[in-house]
Design a protein around this motif. Sequence first.
Motif, PDB file in Angstrom:
ATOM      1  N   TYR A  52      -1.296   9.408   3.607  1.00  0.00           N
ATOM      2  CA  TYR A  52      -0.655   8.125   3.318  1.00  0.00           C
ATOM      3  C   TYR A  52       0.581   8.330   2.448  1.00  0.00           C
ATOM      4  O   TYR A  52       0.606   9.208   1.573  1.00  0.00           O
ATOM      5  CB  TYR A  52      -1.610   7.199   2.580  1.00  0.00           C
ATOM      6  N   ILE A 153       8.345   9.680   3.391  1.00  0.00           N
ATOM      7  CA  ILE A 153       8.805   8.308   3.612  1.00  0.00           C
ATOM      8  C   ILE A 153       9.750   8.172   4.805  1.00  0.00           C
ATOM      9  O   ILE A 153       9.986   7.064   5.274  1.00  0.00           O
ATOM     10  CB  ILE A 153       9.501   7.747   2.351  1.00  0.00           C
ATOM     11  N   ARG A 159       1.806   4.177   6.226  1.00  0.00           N
ATOM     12  CA  ARG A 159       1.746   3.357   5.018  1.00  0.00           C
ATOM     13  C   ARG A 159       0.339   2.830   4.777  1.00  0.00           C
ATOM     14  O   ARG A 159      -0.351   2.391   5.705  1.00  0.00           O
ATOM     15  CB  ARG A 159       2.729   2.201   5.140  1.00  0.00           C
ATOM     16  N   GLU A 219       3.457   1.932  -3.080  1.00  0.00           N
ATOM     17  CA  GLU A 219       4.246   1.616  -1.895  1.00  0.00           C
ATOM     18  C   GLU A 219       5.130   0.396  -2.050  1.00  0.00           C
ATOM     19  O   GLU A 219       6.196   0.333  -1.422  1.00  0.00           O
ATOM     20  CB  GLU A 219       3.318   1.421  -0.689  1.00  0.00           C
ATOM     21  N   TYR A 223       8.627  -0.119  -0.063  1.00  0.00           N
ATOM     22  CA  TYR A 223       8.649  -1.003   1.103  1.00  0.00           C
ATOM     23  C   TYR A 223       8.479  -2.457   0.669  1.00  0.00           C
ATOM     24  O   TYR A 223       7.877  -2.750  -0.372  1.00  0.00           O
ATOM     25  CB  TYR A 223       7.525  -0.629   2.067  1.00  0.00           C
TER      26      TYR A 223
END
Length: 359
Positions: A52, A153, A159, A219, A223
């Motif tokens: 992840y 990334i 994600r 995250e 994002y």
Amino acid sequence: MAFIDPNSHPAMLRHGLKTGVAAVLAYAIASFFDLKYGYWAALSAVIVMQVYVADSVQMCLYRLSGTAVGAVIGMAAILLFPETPAMTVLALFLSVTFCAYMTRFNARYRMAAITVCIVVLAGTTDQDNRLGFGMLRVMEIALGVASAFLVSIVLWPLRAGTALKARLKARFNDCAGHYETIMNAFLAMQSGLDAGLLQQLHTDLLEDRALFQKVLRHERRIYNEDTDLLGLKIRTLEKCGGHLQTMLQALNSEQEQGYEILMKNELRELVSSTVDTMRSIASGSVLHRDRLDHALKKAENRLWELRKDGATRRFDLQKMIQFFAFFHSAQAMGRDIRTYGQDPLFEVPSRMREKQCPQ
């Protein structure tokens, strides 16, 4: 973004390729800058690369911050202790002991202890510039961390937020299925069910909560993720899990002969409307809250009528407690699902609304 199961063959194949790319990139950059021990950069990239993005970011921060702390401690040890074998061993002992003790307060000191060893001992091979030699090794580690972060990334990012959305859809469907099972057993003369029926659901909810924390901490800084809505979903599911557990315990609390439920139709309508709303949440479709409101009120009114007519007098104390505990949890479940649909965070896009609601 399409979700790929992190344990699937395609996901692990991508993870392997990403790790290889990160290691090669780190070594190439180290070679470009003519760093003598470029393998430290490649090794660091391999260590911090996770499936992840959130886990990779967490490992990057852990290794980078630990390396910085260890570098400071290592340089202090070099400056404070004379450049003799005995003093070098003493400096290593004291600095590593300090870092190991400090892991009690922060896990990054574990990485700091490793960096101290690199700075203090690696520098002995270059007595003319021990500080410079140690700092170059720290730079190599930082290059590896940066390479892993960049690859994580940019190249096939998996994600945690995307995975969590898929998991929460499945969890609403799981809750709906368990609710139907428990209600059907209760209406069928209170036939008992396995006490561990909801064990996997509770385990999954704990994993969902942990995954949500990763999204919050790591995250969402990278994002654009609607963490408020994700949090609302998780809180609603956790409440539903508690209500289901209470209903299951109430169902299994009485082992004597069961009894006929006079408001069976009202309860069936309640579970049907609640389950349909849960599945609408899972699919992202329009919620028909009016039907759920009607079912909640109808069940409450029917119970009031039965109590007014003295129908509950046929119960002994244990059966009365069983029924009201079960009914209260069923009502609470419906109200929590209704509250979710009323929250301003939950909004179905207008295009979907128009598509599902014909003129």
